[in-house]
Design a protein around this motif. Sequence first.
Motif, PDB file in Angstrom:
ATOM      1  N   PRO A  11       0.810  -1.219   0.000  1.00 31.86           N
ATOM      2  CA  PRO A  11       0.000   0.000   0.000  1.00 31.86           C
ATOM      3  C   PRO A  11       0.842   1.268   0.000  1.00 31.86           C
ATOM      4  O   PRO A  11       1.994   1.277   0.448  1.00 31.86           O
ATOM      5  CB  PRO A  11      -0.838  -0.106   1.278  1.00 31.86           C
ATOM      6  N   ASP A  12       0.234   2.328  -0.532  1.00 30.31           N
ATOM      7  CA  ASP A  12       0.831   3.674  -0.507  1.00 30.31           C
ATOM      8  C   ASP A  12       2.131   3.741  -1.298  1.00 30.31           C
ATOM      9  O   ASP A  12       3.089   4.408  -0.901  1.00 30.31           O
ATOM     10  CB  ASP A  12       1.064   4.141   0.934  1.00 30.31           C
ATOM     11  N   THR A  13       2.171   3.014  -2.414  1.00 36.51           N
ATOM     12  CA  THR A  13       3.304   3.085  -3.327  1.00 36.51           C
ATOM     13  C   THR A  13       2.774   3.319  -4.732  1.00 36.51           C
ATOM     14  O   THR A  13       1.579   3.166  -5.006  1.00 36.51           O
ATOM     15  CB  THR A  13       4.130   1.791  -3.303  1.00 36.51           C
ATOM     16  N   THR A  14       3.665   3.712  -5.622  1.00 37.51           N
ATOM     17  CA  THR A  14       3.326   3.856  -7.039  1.00 37.51           C
ATOM     18  C   THR A  14       4.172   2.876  -7.825  1.00 37.51           C
ATOM     19  O   THR A  14       5.384   2.778  -7.624  1.00 37.51           O
ATOM     20  CB  THR A  14       3.606   5.291  -7.528  1.00 37.51           C
ATOM     21  N   ARG A  73      -1.266   3.870  -8.466  1.00 37.81           N
ATOM     22  CA  ARG A  73      -1.082   3.927  -7.026  1.00 37.81           C
ATOM     23  C   ARG A  73      -1.676   2.673  -6.395  1.00 37.81           C
ATOM     24  O   ARG A  73      -2.765   2.228  -6.777  1.00 37.81           O
ATOM     25  CB  ARG A  73      -1.758   5.150  -6.414  1.00 37.81           C
ATOM     26  N   GLU A  75      -3.430   1.158  -3.297  1.00 35.74           N
ATOM     27  CA  GLU A  75      -4.173   1.625  -2.128  1.00 35.74           C
ATOM     28  C   GLU A  75      -4.759   0.448  -1.372  1.00 35.74           C
ATOM     29  O   GLU A  75      -5.032  -0.614  -1.951  1.00 35.74           O
ATOM     30  CB  GLU A  75      -5.292   2.580  -2.562  1.00 35.74           C
ATOM     31  N   ASN A  76      -4.972   0.631  -0.084  1.00 40.48           N
ATOM     32  CA  ASN A  76      -5.646  -0.365   0.742  1.00 40.48           C
ATOM     33  C   ASN A  76      -7.104   0.062   0.876  1.00 40.48           C
ATOM     34  O   ASN A  76      -7.419   1.043   1.556  1.00 40.48           O
ATOM     35  CB  ASN A  76      -4.983  -0.447   2.125  1.00 40.48           C
ATOM     36  N   TYR A  77      -7.999  -0.670   0.207  1.00 39.04           N
ATOM     37  CA  TYR A  77      -9.426  -0.314   0.206  1.00 39.04           C
ATOM     38  C   TYR A  77     -10.211  -1.468   0.819  1.00 39.04           C
ATOM     39  O   TYR A  77     -10.201  -2.584   0.316  1.00 39.04           O
ATOM     40  CB  TYR A  77      -9.893  -0.054  -1.220  1.00 39.04           C
ATOM     41  N   GLU A 330       8.876   5.813  -8.630  1.00 40.49           N
ATOM     42  CA  GLU A 330       7.952   6.849  -8.161  1.00 40.49           C
ATOM     43  C   GLU A 330       7.003   7.295  -9.253  1.00 40.49           C
ATOM     44  O   GLU A 330       5.852   7.581  -9.010  1.00 40.49           O
ATOM     45  CB  GLU A 330       8.742   8.044  -7.630  1.00 40.49           C
TER      46      GLU A 330
END
Length: 346
Positions: A11-14, A73, A75-77, A330
């Motif tokens: 999570p929270d990476t590209t 991106r 994301e944790n959803y 990035e």
Amino acid sequence: MKAAYVSDLTPDTTITSFFLVGEKEMRSTREGKPFLRLELSDRSGMIEARVWDNVEGLAPLFDRDDVIKVQARVENYKNRLQLVVERIRRAEAAEVEWSDYFPHTAEDIERLYGRLREHVATIKDPWLSRLVSGVIEDPAISPRLKRAPAAKMMHHAFVGGLLEHIVSLCDLCRLTAQHYAELDLDLLLTGAILHDIGKLDELCYERAIHYTNDGQLLGHIILGLEQVTGRMNGIEGFPPDCKTLVKHLLISHHGQYEFGSPKLPMFREALVLHYLDDLDSKMGAARAVLGTEGGEAGWTAFSSALNRRLLRLDQFRAGPAEKTATAVPENGDTPGSEPLLKTKTV
């Protein structure tokens, strides 16, 4: 080799990488704004993705079963990873190495098939032996049986997965019958070999694992019941009571109404088949999630098949694991490749 696999995502990476499009669906938000829902996969697993901007312009540029390159991106959803796609394009043929996208059984296919034939050879009942032999030796079935997955994503979802699952289940049936001497092993093996035969028609798996139209509308229980019933009807003199027992094994193997069985298991062998099938499926799902590098702090990533994360027991016993950082691009495309089509930057 791909830059990043599904199992590598955090999570929270590209990330910038290639994925196979398994599902592609145009949807709308409650406010009426269109977005594109995708299921993207590679040999390590599947992840859902969303495209929010320029949807009408981008949707025609690729189709289901295409390989695409995305910048997205992670994301944790709702406790599951999801990609929010920022840039996208269809991959060129020279960029695609198909072994990156198709997981395959680690077992030797011909050896597995040989073990299946050995199990069939032990069936003493002449009617059941003739029925099962006719199925697995059928030249229209055996090549498909050697390639078919056991599911789209829940368990043994890889090339050769169905054969691996059937052989494993036969092994379990034989061990269980040694412990419970009252079981009819011939019936149990027949159920193990034929219970998922409908998946040959439920799933297609040439470039990605999908449900066929018959699979969507009928499901493998009905498809298998039709196929096996037709074969029993084609064997002159096949005993009606034996035919009923075989059909019950097929329609009850999911064990519960809410899991798709029209009847509950109602004799010993049907009950045992259900629990052994469920056990082998769960162990296959556990093996898959434990075999990937997702998750953190000694736990696996969330398994939708098991509806939980699993403890990595070896790490737990060894003590706290060292945390290592993974370098993730990035932004932008990889050097030397053509530019991606931009959707939006958030």
